[in-house]
Design an enzyme around this catalytic site. Structure first.
Site, mmCIF file in Angstrom:
data_model
loop_
_atom_site.group_PDB
_atom_site.id
_atom_site.type_symbol
_atom_site.label_atom_id
_atom_site.label_comp_id
_atom_site.label_asym_id
_atom_site.label_seq_id
_atom_site.Cartn_x
_atom_site.Cartn_y
_atom_site.Cartn_z
ATOM 1 N N ASP A 110 -1.775 -11.688 -2.018
ATOM 2 C CA ASP A 110 -1.664 -10.810 -2.921
ATOM 3 C C ASP A 110 -2.020 -10.978 -4.209
ATOM 4 O O ASP A 110 -1.945 -11.786 -4.941
ATOM 5 C CB ASP A 110 -0.040 -10.480 -3.088
ATOM 6 C CG ASP A 110 0.157 -9.415 -4.050
ATOM 7 O OD1 ASP A 110 -0.572 -8.912 -4.655
ATOM 8 O OD2 ASP A 110 1.512 -9.078 -3.932
ATOM 9 N N HIS A 150 -0.680 -7.420 -0.865
ATOM 10 C CA HIS A 150 0.332 -6.729 -1.351
ATOM 11 C C HIS A 150 0.580 -5.261 -0.594
ATOM 12 O O HIS A 150 -0.337 -4.998 -0.005
ATOM 13 C CB HIS A 150 -0.183 -6.220 -2.935
ATOM 14 C CG HIS A 150 0.886 -5.674 -3.815
ATOM 15 N ND1 HIS A 150 1.618 -6.284 -4.450
ATOM 16 C CD2 HIS A 150 1.037 -4.356 -3.894
ATOM 17 C CE1 HIS A 150 2.380 -5.542 -5.169
ATOM 18 N NE2 HIS A 150 2.176 -4.184 -4.902
#
Length: 224
Positions: free
Chosen positions: A166, A193
Site C-alpha cells: 500500500d 490499498h
C-alpha cells in the site's frame, strides 16, 4: 432485508443503508464508507455482514455537505471524494458514526465499527472516542491520531488490516501502529490499498477472504 433509512445525527439528518439478518442479530455493525460514499460496494459489504448474522448500518457520511453522493472508481472520483471528505471533516463524521451506533445499541445490540480507507481511520476514532470495538481496513490517516489512546485509553478491542504494498501506508507507518498499540492484532497482507474491494482494480481475493474471516472472528469474540 436491506433498505435506506433516515438517521438523526448531531450533524443533521442523513441516509443510512440498513441490512438485517433473517434471525435474531448476533450484534450490530456500523459499516464506515471509503471516500466514494455509500455506493453499491459499501451496501454489499453491509449485506454481507447481515448474511453473517449482524444488523449492519452504513451511514452516508457525505450527506451533511452533499446528500446522495455515490462515486465510482475512476480517477476523477478520487479528487471528488477527498474534497467531500475534507468538507465533512473527521469530527463530524465520528458524530455520525456515533449516531448510527447509538441506534443499533438502542435496540439492545452490542455494536462494533468496521471501516475501509477513510472509514478505516474513522473506525480507529470510533474505538478511541466512542469506545466501540473496531476493525480498521487500511486507514491511511490513522497515524495523525495514534496519540489519542494516551488521552482516552482504549477500552474496547481493535484490529487492523494493512496491505504490504500500500503506497499510502508505508512499512514504517505500520510499525508505528504496532508500537502505539502493542496489544492490537495487526495483520499485513501481500496486497495493496483497497484489497477488500472487488471493484476498482485493487482486489486481492485471498487477502480479502482471510481478512474477512478474521474480522468475523473478531466480531464474534468482541460482541459476545
Amino acid at each position: 432485508m436491506a433498505r435506506w433509512i433516515d438517521l438523526d445525527t448531531p450533524a443533521g439528518p442523513v441516509q443510512a443503508w440498513r441490512a438485517d439478518p433473517t434471525g435474531v442479530p448476533l450484534g450490530g455493525v456500523v459499516v464506515i464508507q471509503e471516500i466514494f460514499g455509500v455506493n453499491a460496494h459499501i451496501r454489499e459489504v453491509a449485506e454481507r455482514f447481515a448474511q453473517a448474522g449482524y444488523a449492519a448500518l452504513a451511514p452516508a457520511l457525505f450527506d451533511p455537505v452533499e446528500p446522495g453522493v455515490e462515486l465510482d472508481y475512476e480517477q476523477s472520483a478520487y479528487a471528488r471524494g477527498r474534497e467531500l471528505r475534507d468538507r465533512v471533516g473527521f469530527d463530524r463524521a465520528v458524530e455520525i458514526v456515533g449516531a448510527a451506533a447509538h441506534l443499533l445499541q438502542s435496540e439492545g445490540l452490542r455494536t462494533a465499527a468496521v471501516g475501509f480507507c477513510w472509514g478505516g481511520s474513522l473506525a480507529f476514532l470510533a474505538n478511541t472516542r466512542l469506545d466501540l470495538p473496531a476493525v480498521s481496513y487500511y486507514g491511511a490517516q490513522t497515524l495523525r491520531f495514534l496519540d489519542e489512546p494516551t488521552r482516552a485509553p482504549v477500552r474496547a478491542p481493535i484490529m487492523f488490516h494493512f496491505g504490504r504494498h500500500d503506497g499510502s501506508i508505508p512499512p514504517e507507518a505500520i510499525e508505528q501502529h504496532c508500537h502505539a498499540l502493542p496489544l492490537a492484532p495487526i495483520h499485513v497482507y501481500e496486497a495493496s490499498h483497497g484489497f477488500n474491494r472487488d471493484v476498482g482494480g485493487a482486489y486481492e481475493p485471498d487477502s480479502a477472504a482471510l481478512a474477512w474471516t478474521r474480522t468475523l472472528a473478531f466480531l464474534a469474540d468482541s460482541l459476545k
